[in-house]
Design a protein around this motif. Structure first.
Motif, PDB file in Angstrom:
ATOM      1  N   GLN A  77     -81.825 -30.182 118.913  1.00  0.00           N
ATOM      2  CA  GLN A  77     -81.018 -29.515 117.890  1.00  0.00           C
ATOM      3  C   GLN A  77     -80.211 -30.477 117.022  1.00  0.00           C
ATOM      4  O   GLN A  77     -79.971 -31.623 117.401  1.00  0.00           O
ATOM      5  N   VAL A  78     -79.818 -29.929 115.875  1.00  0.00           N
ATOM      6  CA  VAL A  78     -78.841 -30.609 115.010  1.00  0.00           C
ATOM      7  C   VAL A  78     -77.586 -29.741 115.042  1.00  0.00           C
ATOM      8  O   VAL A  78     -77.679 -28.516 114.917  1.00  0.00           O
ATOM      9  N   GLN A  79     -76.453 -30.379 115.254  1.00  0.00           N
ATOM     10  CA  GLN A  79     -75.201 -29.621 115.298  1.00  0.00           C
ATOM     11  C   GLN A  79     -74.209 -30.202 114.301  1.00  0.00           C
ATOM     12  O   GLN A  79     -74.064 -31.419 114.204  1.00  0.00           O
ATOM     13  N   ILE A  80     -73.548 -29.318 113.577  1.00  0.00           N
ATOM     14  CA  ILE A  80     -72.598 -29.747 112.545  1.00  0.00           C
ATOM     15  C   ILE A  80     -71.300 -28.969 112.736  1.00  0.00           C
ATOM     16  O   ILE A  80     -71.324 -27.740 112.838  1.00  0.00           O
ATOM     17  N   ALA A  81     -70.188 -29.681 112.790  1.00  0.00           N
ATOM     18  CA  ALA A  81     -68.878 -29.022 112.884  1.00  0.00           C
ATOM     19  C   ALA A  81     -68.052 -29.401 111.665  1.00  0.00           C
ATOM     20  O   ALA A  81     -67.971 -30.580 111.304  1.00  0.00           O
ATOM     21  N   VAL A  82     -67.475 -28.408 111.016  1.00  0.00           N
ATOM     22  CA  VAL A  82     -66.664 -28.623 109.809  1.00  0.00           C
ATOM     23  C   VAL A  82     -65.293 -28.005 110.052  1.00  0.00           C
ATOM     24  O   VAL A  82     -65.191 -26.815 110.352  1.00  0.00           O
ATOM     25  N   GLU A  83     -64.260 -28.832 109.952  1.00  0.00           N
ATOM     26  CA  GLU A  83     -62.910 -28.312 110.233  1.00  0.00           C
ATOM     27  C   GLU A  83     -61.955 -28.692 109.111  1.00  0.00           C
ATOM     28  O   GLU A  83     -61.852 -29.859 108.745  1.00  0.00           O
ATOM     29  N   ASP A  84     -61.281 -27.676 108.567  1.00  0.00           N
ATOM     30  CA  ASP A  84     -60.295 -27.958 107.523  1.00  0.00           C
ATOM     31  C   ASP A  84     -58.888 -27.871 108.101  1.00  0.00           C
ATOM     32  O   ASP A  84     -58.709 -27.544 109.276  1.00  0.00           O
ATOM     33  N   GLN A  85     -57.902 -28.173 107.270  1.00  0.00           N
ATOM     34  CA  GLN A  85     -56.510 -28.162 107.736  1.00  0.00           C
ATOM     35  C   GLN A  85     -55.756 -26.937 107.224  1.00  0.00           C
ATOM     36  O   GLN A  85     -54.534 -26.917 107.219  1.00  0.00           O
ATOM     37  N   GLY A  86     -56.518 -25.940 106.806  1.00  0.00           N
ATOM     38  CA  GLY A  86     -55.890 -24.730 106.284  1.00  0.00           C
ATOM     39  C   GLY A  86     -55.479 -23.782 107.383  1.00  0.00           C
ATOM     40  O   GLY A  86     -55.640 -24.072 108.576  1.00  0.00           O
ATOM     41  N   LYS A  87     -54.963 -22.619 106.958  1.00  0.00           N
ATOM     42  CA  LYS A  87     -54.472 -21.662 107.962  1.00  0.00           C
ATOM     43  C   LYS A  87     -55.605 -20.880 108.604  1.00  0.00           C
ATOM     44  O   LYS A  87     -55.401 -20.134 109.560  1.00  0.00           O
ATOM     45  N   GLY A  88     -56.823 -21.019 108.083  1.00  0.00           N
ATOM     46  CA  GLY A  88     -57.968 -20.325 108.652  1.00  0.00           C
ATOM     47  C   GLY A  88     -58.185 -18.968 108.017  1.00  0.00           C
ATOM     48  O   GLY A  88     -57.333 -18.482 107.269  1.00  0.00           O
ATOM     49  N   PHE A  89     -59.317 -18.370 108.314  1.00  0.00           N
ATOM     50  CA  PHE A  89     -59.602 -17.040 107.763  1.00  0.00           C
ATOM     51  C   PHE A  89     -60.417 -16.246 108.775  1.00  0.00           C
ATOM     52  O   PHE A  89     -60.943 -16.802 109.742  1.00  0.00           O
ATOM     53  N   ASP A  90     -60.460 -14.937 108.530  1.00  0.00           N
ATOM     54  CA  ASP A  90     -61.227 -14.067 109.410  1.00  0.00           C
ATOM     55  C   ASP A  90     -62.555 -13.752 108.728  1.00  0.00           C
ATOM     56  O   ASP A  90     -62.589 -13.009 107.745  1.00  0.00           O
ATOM     57  N   PRO A  91     -63.656 -14.315 109.249  1.00  0.00           N
ATOM     58  CA  PRO A  91     -64.946 -14.082 108.580  1.00  0.00           C
ATOM     59  C   PRO A  91     -65.336 -12.609 108.510  1.00  0.00           C
ATOM     60  O   PRO A  91     -66.117 -12.216 107.656  1.00  0.00           O
ATOM     61  N   LYS A  92     -64.706 -11.800 109.372  1.00  0.00           N
ATOM     62  CA  LYS A  92     -65.016 -10.353 109.349  1.00  0.00           C
ATOM     63  C   LYS A  92     -64.487  -9.699 108.070  1.00  0.00           C
ATOM     64  O   LYS A  92     -64.913  -8.602 107.702  1.00  0.00           O
ATOM     65  N   GLU A  93     -63.534 -10.370 107.431  1.00  0.00           N
ATOM     66  CA  GLU A  93     -62.960  -9.790 106.212  1.00  0.00           C
ATOM     67  C   GLU A  93     -63.873  -9.959 104.996  1.00  0.00           C
ATOM     68  O   GLU A  93     -63.634  -9.365 103.942  1.00  0.00           O
ATOM     69  N   LEU A  94     -64.900 -10.787 105.143  1.00  0.00           N
ATOM     70  CA  LEU A  94     -65.807 -10.999 104.005  1.00  0.00           C
ATOM     71  C   LEU A  94     -66.613  -9.736 103.734  1.00  0.00           C
ATOM     72  O   LEU A  94     -67.049  -9.060 104.659  1.00  0.00           O
ATOM     73  N   LYS A  95     -66.792  -9.434 102.470  1.00  0.00           N
ATOM     74  CA  LYS A  95     -67.615  -8.275 102.087  1.00  0.00           C
ATOM     75  C   LYS A  95     -69.069  -8.587 102.435  1.00  0.00           C
ATOM     76  O   LYS A  95     -69.495  -9.745 102.392  1.00  0.00           O
ATOM     77  N   ILE A  96     -69.805  -7.551 102.759  1.00  0.00           N
ATOM     78  CA  ILE A  96     -71.231  -7.753 103.052  1.00  0.00           C
ATOM     79  C   ILE A  96     -71.947  -7.950 101.719  1.00  0.00           C
ATOM     80  O   ILE A  96     -72.100  -7.010 100.930  1.00  0.00           O
ATOM     81  N   CYS A  97     -72.362  -9.196 101.473  1.00  0.00           N
ATOM     82  CA  CYS A  97     -72.863  -9.527 100.133  1.00  0.00           C
ATOM     83  C   CYS A  97     -74.207  -8.894  99.819  1.00  0.00           C
ATOM     84  O   CYS A  97     -74.604  -8.814  98.670  1.00  0.00           O
ATOM     85  N   THR A  98     -74.919  -8.431 100.860  1.00  0.00           N
ATOM     86  CA  THR A  98     -76.251  -7.858 100.607  1.00  0.00           C
ATOM     87  C   THR A  98     -76.218  -6.345 100.380  1.00  0.00           C
ATOM     88  O   THR A  98     -77.257  -5.755 100.096  1.00  0.00           O
ATOM     89  N   SER A  99     -75.040  -5.737 100.553  1.00  0.00           N
ATOM     90  CA  SER A  99     -75.029  -4.289 100.303  1.00  0.00           C
ATOM     91  C   SER A  99     -75.034  -4.057  98.791  1.00  0.00           C
ATOM     92  O   SER A  99     -74.496  -4.857  98.013  1.00  0.00           O
ATOM     93  N   GLU A 100     -75.650  -2.953  98.411  1.00  0.00           N
ATOM     94  CA  GLU A 100     -75.928  -2.709  96.986  1.00  0.00           C
ATOM     95  C   GLU A 100     -74.686  -2.836  96.099  1.00  0.00           C
ATOM     96  O   GLU A 100     -74.735  -3.426  95.022  1.00  0.00           O
ATOM     97  N   GLU A 101     -73.555  -2.312  96.595  1.00  0.00           N
ATOM     98  CA  GLU A 101     -72.340  -2.319  95.761  1.00  0.00           C
ATOM     99  C   GLU A 101     -71.752  -3.722  95.597  1.00  0.00           C
ATOM    100  O   GLU A 101     -70.904  -3.940  94.740  1.00  0.00           O
ATOM    101  N   ASN A 102     -72.203  -4.667  96.430  1.00  0.00           N
ATOM    102  CA  ASN A 102     -71.662  -6.028  96.334  1.00  0.00           C
ATOM    103  C   ASN A 102     -72.629  -7.037  95.722  1.00  0.00           C
ATOM    104  O   ASN A 102     -72.284  -8.216  95.590  1.00  0.00           O
ATOM    105  N   LEU A 103     -73.816  -6.594  95.358  1.00  0.00           N
ATOM    106  CA  LEU A 103     -74.822  -7.553  94.873  1.00  0.00           C
ATOM    107  C   LEU A 103     -74.368  -8.290  93.612  1.00  0.00           C
ATOM    108  O   LEU A 103     -74.745  -9.438  93.390  1.00  0.00           O
ATOM    109  N   LEU A 104     -73.557  -7.620  92.794  1.00  0.00           N
ATOM    110  CA  LEU A 104     -73.123  -8.260  91.542  1.00  0.00           C
ATOM    111  C   LEU A 104     -71.878  -9.127  91.734  1.00  0.00           C
ATOM    112  O   LEU A 104     -71.414  -9.772  90.787  1.00  0.00           O
TER     113      LEU A 104
END
Lengths: 138, 108
Positions: A77-104
């Motif tokens: 395998q190839v493994q990549i870790a990326v870490e920033d110094q920000g406060k972080g975010f909840d990936p669950k809060e991202l809109k589902i980009c493939t749903s029809e209403e979000n495609l644009l």
């Protein structure tokens, strides 16, 4: 990170012009694996998307903050870790980009692509560190 | 990235050569905005790499042409680039053609 046979760490300034430079260094580091163009495309894309998010949204483009990048590989395998110094975010809060209403919408596809193109992608609980894995031979 | 535009059968064709990434996307956006057109084809035959900012730029271009009552088609993308449109379901949003001529015919 895996106990990889080969590992490399990078400290990336929070400047979007660094993304391509670091990505080129990572691809050069992976060269001994003799990976296919398609595999390299996916790794490059996911790495760059993760770096852009870390620099732009994690570190808010603040020049005094860095992104820690660790790349490792073994014969599976190839493994990549990326870490920033920000406060972080909840990936669950991202809109589902493939749903029809979000495609644009113009945002939210980077993280989605990472989840689709890598075999594993997981954020820590704070949401400022992403570890991605892609298995060889795929 | 190299950009070129020309008219073909009343359609403005934007030919993109190189990568559409976080660094080059703004250039494509500016180039497009300088030449307002209702009927547009973006020829992606020579595009070797595209990231989410590139996809977003094409979405913006599509929105702009649609808001003006026009249309935008994409042509001749590589299998790898096409797979990103399929994964993100953007292939449902865009008219995607095998080649430039077919894309021009659909848009004109």
């Amino acid at each position: 990170m895996i106990e990889s046979v080969t590992k490399k760490k990078f400290l990336v300034p929070s400047d979007l012009s660094e993304v391509q430079k670091v990505s080129a260094k990572v691809l050069a580091f992976l060269k001994p694996l003799d990976l296919s163009q398609a595999f390299l495309f996916d790794v490059r894309l996911c790495l760059e998307e993760a770096l852009i998010n870390a620099i732009k949204y994690g570190n808010s483009l603040r020049k005094d903050l860095k992104v820690a990048l660790e790349v490792g590989y073994d014969d599976t395998q190839v493994q990549i870790a990326v870490e920033d110094q920000g406060k972080g975010f909840d990936p669950k809060e991202l809109k589902i980009c493939t749903s029809e209403e979000n495609l644009l919408r113009t945002r939210g596809r980077g993280v989605y692509l990472i989840h689709q193109l890598m075999d594993r992608a997981k954020y820590n609980s704070r949401g400022n560190r992403l570890v991605m894995v892609k298995f060889l031979g795929k | 990235m190299d950009l070129k535009s020309f008219q073909q059968d009343g359609v403005t064709v934007f030919q993109v050569d190189g990568e559409i990434n976080i660094s080059t996307s703004p250039e494509l956006k500016k180039f497009f905005e300088k030449q307002p057109a209702k009927k547009v084809v973006v020829d992606l035959e020579r595009v070797t790499y595209i990231d989410s900012s590139g996809l977003a730029t094409l979405v913006e271009m599509l929105k702009k042409t649609k808001s003006q009552g026009g249309g935008l088609g994409l042509a001749a993308m590589s299998e790898k680039v096409k797979s990103l449109f399929e994964i993100t379901k953007l292939d449902k949003l865009f008219s995607i053609s095998q080649n430039k001529q077919e894309a021009v015919s659909k848009v004109k």
